[in-house]
Design a protein around this motif. Structure first.
Motif, PDB file in Angstrom:
ATOM      1  N   GLY B  12       0.837  -1.193   0.000  1.00  0.00           N
ATOM      2  CA  GLY B  12       0.000   0.000   0.000  1.00  0.00           C
ATOM      3  C   GLY B  12       0.870   1.240   0.000  1.00  0.00           C
ATOM      4  N   GLU B  13       1.816   1.238   0.893  1.00  0.00           N
ATOM      5  CA  GLU B  13       2.669   2.428   0.965  1.00  0.00           C
ATOM      6  C   GLU B  13       3.428   2.605  -0.325  1.00  0.00           C
ATOM      7  N   ALA B  14       3.878   1.457  -0.888  1.00  0.00           N
ATOM      8  CA  ALA B  14       4.623   1.546  -2.147  1.00  0.00           C
ATOM      9  C   ALA B  14       3.766   2.232  -3.185  1.00  0.00           C
ATOM     10  N   PHE B  15       2.546   1.747  -3.300  1.00  0.00           N
ATOM     11  CA  PHE B  15       1.620   2.315  -4.281  1.00  0.00           C
ATOM     12  C   PHE B  15       1.464   3.817  -4.050  1.00  0.00           C
ATOM     13  N   GLN B  16       1.188   4.126  -2.770  1.00  0.00           N
ATOM     14  CA  GLN B  16       0.998   5.527  -2.420  1.00  0.00           C
ATOM     15  C   GLN B  16       2.236   6.323  -2.807  1.00  0.00           C
ATOM     16  N   PHE B  17       3.395   5.755  -2.521  1.00  0.00           N
ATOM     17  CA  PHE B  17       4.634   6.469  -2.819  1.00  0.00           C
ATOM     18  C   PHE B  17       4.725   6.767  -4.298  1.00  0.00           C
ATOM     19  N   TRP B  18       4.535   5.745  -5.093  1.00  0.00           N
ATOM     20  CA  TRP B  18       4.739   5.954  -6.531  1.00  0.00           C
ATOM     21  C   TRP B  18       3.758   6.968  -7.082  1.00  0.00           C
ATOM     22  N   VAL B  19       2.513   6.862  -6.662  1.00  0.00           N
ATOM     23  CA  VAL B  19       1.509   7.805  -7.197  1.00  0.00           C
ATOM     24  C   VAL B  19       1.815   9.209  -6.739  1.00  0.00           C
ATOM     25  N   LEU B  20       1.812   9.352  -5.380  1.00  0.00           N
ATOM     26  CA  LEU B  20       1.975  10.717  -4.856  1.00  0.00           C
ATOM     27  C   LEU B  20       3.340  11.287  -5.207  1.00  0.00           C
ATOM     28  N   GLY B  21       4.355  10.395  -5.188  1.00  0.00           N
ATOM     29  CA  GLY B  21       5.708  10.866  -5.519  1.00  0.00           C
ATOM     30  C   GLY B  21       5.704  11.534  -6.880  1.00  0.00           C
ATOM     31  N   THR B  22       5.092  10.850  -7.854  1.00  0.00           N
ATOM     32  CA  THR B  22       5.034  11.425  -9.203  1.00  0.00           C
ATOM     33  C   THR B  22       4.386  12.802  -9.139  1.00  0.00           C
ATOM     34  N   LEU B  51       3.979  15.929   0.646  1.00  0.00           N
ATOM     35  CA  LEU B  51       5.082  15.631   1.566  1.00  0.00           C
ATOM     36  C   LEU B  51       4.529  15.327   2.951  1.00  0.00           C
ATOM     37  N   ALA B  52       3.530  16.111   3.326  1.00  0.00           N
ATOM     38  CA  ALA B  52       2.926  15.860   4.646  1.00  0.00           C
ATOM     39  C   ALA B  52       2.458  14.419   4.725  1.00  0.00           C
ATOM     40  N   VAL B  53       1.811  13.999   3.661  1.00  0.00           N
ATOM     41  CA  VAL B  53       1.337  12.613   3.646  1.00  0.00           C
ATOM     42  C   VAL B  53       2.521  11.669   3.833  1.00  0.00           C
ATOM     43  N   PHE B  54       3.592  11.969   3.139  1.00  0.00           N
ATOM     44  CA  PHE B  54       4.769  11.084   3.257  1.00  0.00           C
ATOM     45  C   PHE B  54       5.271  11.073   4.679  1.00  0.00           C
ATOM     46  N   TYR B  55       5.277  12.228   5.316  1.00  0.00           N
ATOM     47  CA  TYR B  55       5.733  12.260   6.722  1.00  0.00           C
ATOM     48  C   TYR B  55       4.896  11.275   7.525  1.00  0.00           C
ATOM     49  N   LEU B  56       3.592  11.419   7.352  1.00  0.00           N
ATOM     50  CA  LEU B  56       2.726  10.521   8.119  1.00  0.00           C
ATOM     51  C   LEU B  56       3.098   9.090   7.832  1.00  0.00           C
ATOM     52  N   ALA B  57       3.282   8.790   6.560  1.00  0.00           N
ATOM     53  CA  ALA B  57       3.593   7.409   6.192  1.00  0.00           C
ATOM     54  C   ALA B  57       4.884   6.966   6.855  1.00  0.00           C
ATOM     55  N   ASN B  58       5.779   7.915   7.098  1.00  0.00           N
ATOM     56  CA  ASN B  58       7.044   7.545   7.721  1.00  0.00           C
ATOM     57  C   ASN B  58       6.986   7.574   9.225  1.00  0.00           C
ATOM     58  N   GLY B  59       5.796   7.668   9.759  1.00  0.00           N
ATOM     59  CA  GLY B  59       5.659   7.600  11.202  1.00  0.00           C
ATOM     60  C   GLY B  59       5.947   8.913  11.888  1.00  0.00           C
ATOM     61  N   ALA B  60       6.087   9.971  11.093  1.00  0.00           N
ATOM     62  CA  ALA B  60       6.290  11.270  11.716  1.00  0.00           C
ATOM     63  C   ALA B  60       4.962  11.976  11.733  1.00  0.00           C
ATOM     64  N   TYR B  61       4.104  11.503  12.657  1.00  0.00           N
ATOM     65  CA  TYR B  61       2.717  12.027  12.651  1.00  0.00           C
ATOM     66  C   TYR B  61       2.711  13.497  12.987  1.00  0.00           C
ATOM     67  N   PHE B  62       3.435  13.858  14.038  1.00  0.00           N
ATOM     68  CA  PHE B  62       3.454  15.245  14.461  1.00  0.00           C
ATOM     69  C   PHE B  62       3.894  16.140  13.308  1.00  0.00           C
ATOM     70  N   LEU B  63       4.990  15.752  12.701  1.00  0.00           N
ATOM     71  CA  LEU B  63       5.538  16.587  11.632  1.00  0.00           C
ATOM     72  C   LEU B  63       4.546  16.692  10.492  1.00  0.00           C
TER      73      LEU B  63
END
Lengths: 99, 283, 523, 648
Positions: B12-22, B51-63
């Motif tokens: 799921g995260e991979a998918f999210q990464f590729w889509v949002l990353g693009t 990027l905010a979404v990515f932060y969340l995905a990386n466990g940096a909820y606060f950030l």
């Protein structure tokens, strides 16, 4: 997927931002590009913190944000006053460094 | 989320990464290459949200939250504000003035990017440990614990920094008014003394198409008067000159008038003829 | 620890400089008197040092040592041996005269100018130079020495570039351009030298691990510090180059004539009589002690260069049309003698060289200052513009002649003693060089007498008519110098007693023995 | 007694200091102070002399150590005096003649506003000269040596407003400096050879070193002597030195200073004895000079320059004698003393004549002066007889002895030197007679002076005061001038006889300069006869040329030799062309080289740097963005480098 990709993404964004800083003349856009670079760094930091399994990276990213905020405030203020004084937001107009 | 994978990430995260990353990359590119500052700002905002979404995905909820609130919420708004102040439509041409600057920039950028990627590539970052235990007590608490212990000094410094920044911004933008503001009377007298524009400035918007703040009013001879447009717009070069079309309208009007008059003229002659006839008839 | 006397000798003028600079613009004369007072106080301190110094005591005395930059083993180490004491005394002695001689040189051109600050600057800079020179004579830490050796350039640069002769014969415009040219030239030459030296200093640190002159010298002496031959030679060259620029040695001399020609006379005296001595002193202090082997290796080449300087400088002095440039070239010739004496590696030569530093300081000061008074009267530096001054201003001419005779080292005046010692010392080891150098004394006579004849004798020139004789202030400047010249010429014993032990130490550093006289050798 | 020695020097030195620093307020009494102190020094000398005569010959030498002058490791120079018979002779000569000339100068310099300074210089000279002869080591002697050089520089150039005088002074000093180089090198050689340069040790140690060293030292000493005593090749300055006031010429350039060279040689007798080659060179120099000077003397029309030529040649005699070794030393000194008397007398006479003749120096404008200035005539005449060696007068004894000694050298050298000396005697007689005749006899050419410009431009300053054509009124000089002349005349008449009767002088000097009796190949009587004969011939020739007929006022063109001699035998021209011109060109070119080459290299590099930076400057277009690019690129490069380093 390997989270290293986040780093690749970050470097990509950073590079784009840097290039933007270099080729845009509008000070505001330049600033945006700077922000972009900062965000890229933040992303990298967050990714690192995930890799190392501790929160220091996030802390640094947090500080980066704060500093970025401060920087934006001052920078935009400068832009505004510049615009007031010479009716233009182009960085090239501020070429007083020229000999 | 606490079961954040240690060695690889969920599809799921991979998918999210590729889509949002693009999308993020595209947004970044747009930021750089959009003609108008406003568009750039919007694109940037988009990127930041991603990027905010990515932060969340990386466990940096606060950030992640902070990213949205502070950046996209505050900073970007600030940007837009300034953009409005300086001129929404002031599109600076992307035409390069400094010789070779663009190519150099692109070259450097390219090289730099390649180098970074290469660097990351040959740094052996294959396996890594997730934020599982770090975030065990909750991400915000973890951050707080660190900030107020190890990084407390830096934290204080950032406080000082922010204050300084605020003050600095004020100093830079605030224009100190030294002399007393002039009363209307004084202004009027001054105008008289200077001897130009005794009447108030002409109002804009003659022949309005839409809200015509940016359309210069026409002087009696049909030429536009810059004075009728507000200074800011003039500085932005957003004055629309409608004198020519105004003149054309005038011509068209007169033409039509001609026609009508033409008809009436013939009518009259008829009448007169008739009248003549009638006059003869009365004899 | 006791009262830091040596530090005081350097700090006092430094503080004086600051105070002088701080004097408000309107109170110009106050600044002058303040500067004079400070310099005199420094002189008193120097005399105390001279008295407290015991020639037969251990090598470095009145030493002070404090940690400074611990990471690099840089220490604040002061200490004087006989040579240092003599030169400190010389500096402290000359500065008051220089200040007094330059009393009006920095005054505003139009009177009643209350916003004029340069006067304060002028005297402040002079004091600053004094402080730096003195501390570099006292520093026994290579790094400390280097810092002040370089820092000296800054005030000197402003002194040369900022203040020129009044009433220049050609317009103030060209004068100022020439001045700045001279100042920049001075700065560049010395900076290049200094940078090369910096490299050598770092190299020394890498090799030796600290900067303390004494420690390194001892380590060298007892062999605990080994240096590869090539390393030692490179380091030696690095140091020597800087010193050779400072004490202009042919062919690095060309900055001196410009600087001395364009600067005001007191500054010119400051350059040649005080600042340049640091170069020769440093050769004796650092080159020989730190790199004895390399020094011996380089001796022949250096002697040849010194010889060239002697003859070449003298010949060029003969060819000059400008009084101050003439004195400059004469100084180049004299520095040749000094360097020759240092590297002759005989105790006569080195004692002679040290005496020469002192005597040359005094004699050049005398000659140059009188020349300055002469120039200030006529407003021209060209010899051709003078003639018959002797008839109009006999006292001026007389003092000028005495200064000249000292310059050509007439027996009975101080320079003779040192010059003869240098010649004997050189001759003892290198007869041919000694003999050729002796020819220099004929040339010296030539340029001095030609100068005197062209300016002082002959029919009185129209412009010279009514030229006033020496004023009281000027006499106060010159008379003591002349008295000193005669005294040291007749009775140099006090000086030699101080210098001799130090020279013996240096000789032992380079492990050289004086050559035996043939007769004793035969026995 | 010893402590008096220092006073000898101190007295005139004090005088010099007082007079030179005294300022105008001393103008009135300056000359008196000077004279008094000179006389005082003379008195001290006499006292010491009396004391010395009192002792027996062996213990007459005494010394005084004042203080240690230059004490440096292995190099000890002291200020110490040594007074033996030789020094004593000089002391008496210097102070005696010196005092007389002081007295004479009172009158001679009466009208000069700088008379005080003149006396100051004279005293300075006395001090230096006494230091020279009293020093007990070569270095101190060197001080005196240069001191007298300085004094003579100051005195020759006393009338500095005359360029000629200034130039002459400079020339004298420079030529002397060349000699001084010799002296200093000699001292260095002594130091490296013997480790000392005090007379005693050095002269005793001469045996311990090789002849080569001795020859070198001796030749260097000879060079010094040539400089001071105006011997070929360094004689050129003496003629010009006549620019100085006449008393100076009398004291310094006739009686005392110029003889210092002889003193040096005699003082270093042991060194010269140790090296026959050096002695030979010395004799040759002496012989050449005595001919040279004599020939020059014949041609000069300027009375002082004629006398200067004769001085040169007389000193040539002394040097010749000194070169002969033990057989000659004493006679050299003896001739030196007698010459001191009569040559000083002659110069004073000449001065007196000029005093009476509006400072005219051209003998062709004299003539028939004997009845106008009888005293001068008589004293001058006696001096004349003395110098040509008229039997019975002092010159006769001393010169005859020298000629004898020259023959006594033996071998062909002896013959050559002897005959040269004889020839010199003849020429001496000739030119002195010429001077005598042209000055005091013949018709009075100074009357109705023709407009022809003088052969030698008149030198003394007063010539400007009196108009060029004002007819002079010859008159006798005041007594203050005549008395010294009389005293000197007496000396020049009886001195020689007094010295040589019973070989007084020989016995007097023997302890210092051992004396050996020379054995001339021909009997002494023959030599004497020959001397007298050639003297008569010379006088006769001169009379034939100048005594009978009138003397042309304008100098005739004369033979090639004459013309050469008028120009000091072209020696000056040689100097001018080779040394002066050459030197000028050398210095000029060197100045050029220094400016273009040495400096040019530096400036060249500076220029290239400038050009380079000028090109680099283009990059600095002032646009922040382009700076950013470079920064960015730099960062990229850095990263690349780090990566590569890690890769490697």
């Amino acid at each position: 997927m390997n989270p290293v990709n986040y780093l690749y993404l970050a470097s990509l964004l950073f590079t784009i931002g840097a290039t933007g800083v270099l080729i845009r003349r509008n000070a505001i856009v330049v600033f945006m590009c700077v922000e972009l670079m900062l965000n890229a760094c933040n992303l990298a930091l967050v990714a690192f913190s995930r890799m190392h399994g501790n929160l220091d990276g996030q802390i640094i990213a947090f500080f980066t944000m704060v500093v970025a905020a401060a920087e934006v405030v001052v920078g935009l203020a400068i832009i505004v006053s510049l615009f007031r004084s010479r009716h233009s937001a182009s960085v090239d107009d501020a070429s007083l460094m020229k000999l | 989320m606490s079961a954040l994978a240690a060695y690889t990430t969920s599809t799921g995260e991979a998918f999210q990464f590729w889509v949002l990353g693009t999308v993020a990359v595209i947004g970044a590119l747009c930021t750089v290459f959009m003609k108008r500052a406003v568009h750039s700002a919007l694109c940037l905002a988009g990127t930041m949200i991603i990027l905010a979404v990515f932060y969340l995905a990386n466990g940096a909820y606060f950030l992640g939250v902070v990213q949205i609130v502070v950046y996209t919420g505050a900073i970007m708004m600030l940007f837009l504000f300034v953009v409005m102040l300086v001129g929404v439509t002031a599109a600076d041409s992307l035409k390069e003035t400094i010789k070779g600057q663009r190519w150099l920039a692109l070259l450097c950028g390219l090289g730099f990017g390649i180098l970074l990627v290469a660097g990351i590539g040959n740094a052996s970052l294959t396996e890594f440990n997730g934020l599982g235990q770090a975030n065990a007590g909750g991400n915000v608490e973890g951050l707080a614990a660190l900030i107020f212990t190890d990084y407390v000094f830096a934290f204080e410094l950032t406080g000082a920094l922010l204050i300084t920044a605020a003050v600095g911004a004020m100093v830079l933008t605030h224009r100190e008014r030294t002399e007393r503001a002039k009363t209307q009377r004084e202004l009027a007298e001054e105008r008289v003394r200077e001897g130009k524009h005794l009447p108030p400035l002409p109002a804009p918007g003659v022949y309005a198409r839409h809200n015509a703040v940016d359309i210069a009013g026409l002087l009696p001879d049909g030429t536009p008067s810059e004075l009728t447009v507000s200074k800011t717009l003039r500085d932005r070069g957003q004055v629309r000159d409608v004198s020519t079309e105004a003149l054309n309208d005038l011509k068209a009007l007169e033409q039509r008038a001609e026609d009508r008059l033409e008809r009436t003229n013939s009518g009259n002659s008829g009448n007169s003829g008739n009248g003549g006839k009638s006059g003869e008839a009365s004899k | 620890m006791s009262f830091p006397l040596l530090t005081a000798t350097a700090v006092l003028p430094a503080l004086g400089a600051i105070a002088t600079a701080a004097v408000p613009a309107a109170r110009r004369n106050a600044a002058k008197w303040l500067a004079l007072g400070v310099s005199l106080a420094t002189l008193v301190l120097a005399v105390i040092v001279l008295v407290r110094f015991d020639p037969d005591g251990d090598r470095y005395q009145l030493t002070e040592s404090h940690a400074w930059i611990a990471d690099f083993g840089v220490r604040y180490e002061l200490g004087v041996d006989g040579i240092g004491v003599a030169l400190v005394a010389l500096t402290a002695l000359l500065i008051p005269f220089i200040i007094l001689a330059g009393w009006h040189d920095a005054d505003p051109l139009e009177t009643g100018n209350t916003r004029w600050r340069p006067t304060q600057g002028f005297f402040a800079l002079i004091l600053a130079v004094e402080a730096m020179v003195i501390i570099s004579f006292e520093a026994t830490d290579v790094f400390l020495f280097y810092i002040f050796f370089e820092a000296m350039l800054i005030p000197m640069y402003f002194l040369i570039g900022g203040f020129g002769d009044r009433a220049h014969e050609h317009g103030e415009e060209t004068a100022s351009t020439q001045r700045s040219y001279a100042a920049v030239k001075f700065l560049l030459y010395n900076l290049v030298g200094g940078l090369i030296m910096l490299a050598a200093v770092i190299g020394l640190y890498v090799v030796a691990g600290n900067f303390s002159l004494q420690e390194i010298a001892e380590a060298r002496a007892n062999g605990s510090l080994e240096m590869a031959t090539s390393t030692e030679r490179w380091l030696f060259l690095g140091f020597f180059f800087a010193f050779a620029v400072k004490a202009p040695l042919w062919p690095l001399h060309t900055w001196l004539p410009n600087a001395m020609g364009e600067a005001t006379t007191p500054v010119a005296v400051l350059i040649t009589a005080v600042v340049d001595k640091v170069g020769t002193f440093a050769m004796l202090r650092f080159c020989l002690q730190l790199f004895p082997e390399a020094s011996k290796w380089a001796t022949p080449a250096i002697l040849v260069l010194a010889l060239i300087s002697i003859i070449y400088g003298a010949l060029l002095a003969v060819g000059q049309r400008d009084i101050k440039r003439l004195v400059a070239y004469a100084s180049i010739s004299h520095f040749g003698f000094i360097i020759m004496g240092i590297f002759a590696m005989t105790s006569q030569g080195q004692s002679g060289a040290t005496l020469y530093m002192v005597n040359h300081g005094i004699s050049t000061a005398a000659l140059m200052l009188v020349a300055g008074f002469l120039i200030s009267r006529r407003g021209s530096r060209l010899i051709a513009d003078y003639g018959g001054v002797q008839k109009v201003a006999p006292v001026l001419a007389g003092t000028f002649l005495i200064g000249g005779l000292a310059t050509l080292s007439l027996p009975g005046l101080a320079p003779f003693v040192s010059e003869f010692l240098v010649l004997v010392g050189t001759f003892a080891r290198y007869p041919v060089i000694g003999i050729i150098a002796t020819v220099g004394i004929v040339l010296a006579a030539l340029y001095v007498l030609v100068l005197y004849q062209r300016t002082m004798t002959g029919p009185v020139k129209a412009e010279v008519e009514g030229m006033p004789d020496l004023r009281a202030r000027e006499l106060v400047v010159v008379a003591p110098l002349i008295v000193l010249l005669i005294f040291l010429g007749v009775f140099p014993k006090p000086l030699t007693d101080i210098v001799d032990p130090a020279v013996e130490h240096t000789m032992s550093d380079v492990q050289k023995k004086d050559p035996q006289p043939e007769v004793e050798a035969a026995k | 007694m010893e402590n008096l020695i220092a006073l000898l020097v101190a007295a005139p030195l004090l005088g010099a200091a007082v007079l030179l620093c005294g300022g105008r307020r001393l103008d009135a009494v300056g000359h008196l102070i000077g004279t008094a102190l000179a006389a005082a020094s003379f008195v001290i000398g006499v006292v010491l002399f009396a004391d010395m005569v009192g002792k027996d010959a062996e213990h007459r030498e005494m010394g005084q150590h004042l203080f240690s002058w230059i004490p440096v490791e292995g190099f000890q120079a002291d200020v110490a005096f040594q007074l033996d018979q030789l020094s004593m002779t000089f002391v008496l000569l210097i102070t005696g003649v010196g005092s007389l000339i002081h007295v004479y100068s009172i009158g001679y310099m009466e009208h000069d506003e700088r008379r005080r300074r003149f006396f100051g210089y004279l005293n300075l000279f006395l001090a230096a000269m006494l230091l020279l002869v009293l020093a007990d080591n070569y270095l101190l002697l060197y001080v005196g040596w240069e001191g007298v050089g300085l004094a003579s520089y100051l005195l020759i150039g006393f009338w500095q407003h005359k360029p000629s005088a200034a130039t002459a002074a400079k020339k004298a000093f420079l030529v002397n400096r060349v000699g001084d180089v010799g002296l200093s090198i000699a001292i260095m050689l002594m130091f490296t050879t013997f480790g000392t340069f005090a007379f005693g040790p050095v002269l005793e140690a001469t045996g311990e070193t090789g002849e080569g060293k001795l020859t070198a030292i001796a030749l260097m000493l000879l060079l010094a002597a040539c400089g001071k005593s105006a011997q070929v090749p360094l004689q050129s300055w003496l003629g010009d030195a006549m620019e100085g006031p006449t008393p100076v010429s009398a004291l310094i350039h006739a009686a005392t200073m110029v003889t210092a060279g002889v003193y040096l040689i005699v003082r270093s007798a042991d060194i010269f004895n140790g090296s026959p080659d050096a002695q030979l060179v010395t004799t040759v120099v002496g012989a050449v000079t005595l001919l040279f000077g004599a020939i020059v003397g014949c041609a000069k029309d300027d009375i002082k320059k004629a006398l200067a030529g004769s001085t040169m040649s007389q000193i040539g005699y002394m040097v010749l004698a000194a070169g002969l070794g033990p057989i000659g030393y004493v006679f050299a000194i003896m001739h030196l003393v007698t010459h001191g008397f009569f040559k000083a007398g002659l110069f004073l006479g000449a001065g007196s004549v000029m005093h009476g003749m509006n400072d005219e120096v051209d003998m062709r404008k004299y003539g028939g002066l004997r009845k106008y200035m009888p005293v001068t005539f008589v004293t001058f005449g006696l001096g004349y007889l003395a110098i040509i060696g008229f039997p019975g007068l002092s010159g006769f004894f001393s010169k005859d002895k020298i000629i004898e000694a020259a023959f006594a050298k033996g071998g062909t050298e002896g013959w050559i030197l002897g005959s040269v000396a004889l020839l010199g005697a003849a020429i001496t007689a000739y030119y002195m007679t010429r001077v005598m005749l042209m000055t005091f006899f013949g018709e009075e050419r100074w009357r109705s002076r023709p407009t022809a410009s003088p052969a030698e431009p008149s030198v003394e300053p007063a010539a400007e005061h009196h108009g060029e054509h004002a007819e002079p009124h010859p008159h006798e000089s005041p007594r203050v001038m005549t008395i010294p002349m009389i005293v000197l005349a007496v000396g020049s008449v009886f001195g020689g006889a007094y010295f040589s009767l019973g070989d007084r002088f020989i016995h007097w000097l023997e302890p210092v300069t051992e004396h050996a009796h020379g054995h001339p190949p021909i009997s002494a009587l023959t030599v004497t006869a020959a001397t007298v004969a050639v003297m008569v011939i010379g006088v006769g020739l001169a009379w034939l040329q100048y005594g009978r007929g009138p003397v042309p006022v304008a100098a005739p063109r004369g033979s090639l030799l004459t013309r050469a001699a008028r120009r000091d035998l072209l020696q000056d021209d040689f100097n001018h062309v080779v040394l002066v011109r050459g030197g000028e060109h050398l210095t000029r070119s060197l100045v050029y080289v220094d400016h273009t080459l040495v400096d040019g290299v530096v400036n060249g590099t500076a220029a290239t740097m400038g050009g380079l930076s000028g090109r680099l400057r283009r990059v600095q277009n002032g646009y922040a963005r382009s700076y950013a690019v470079s920064m960015f690129g730099g960062a990229a490069i850095l990263i690349a480098v780090t990566l590569l380093m890690r890769a490697v």
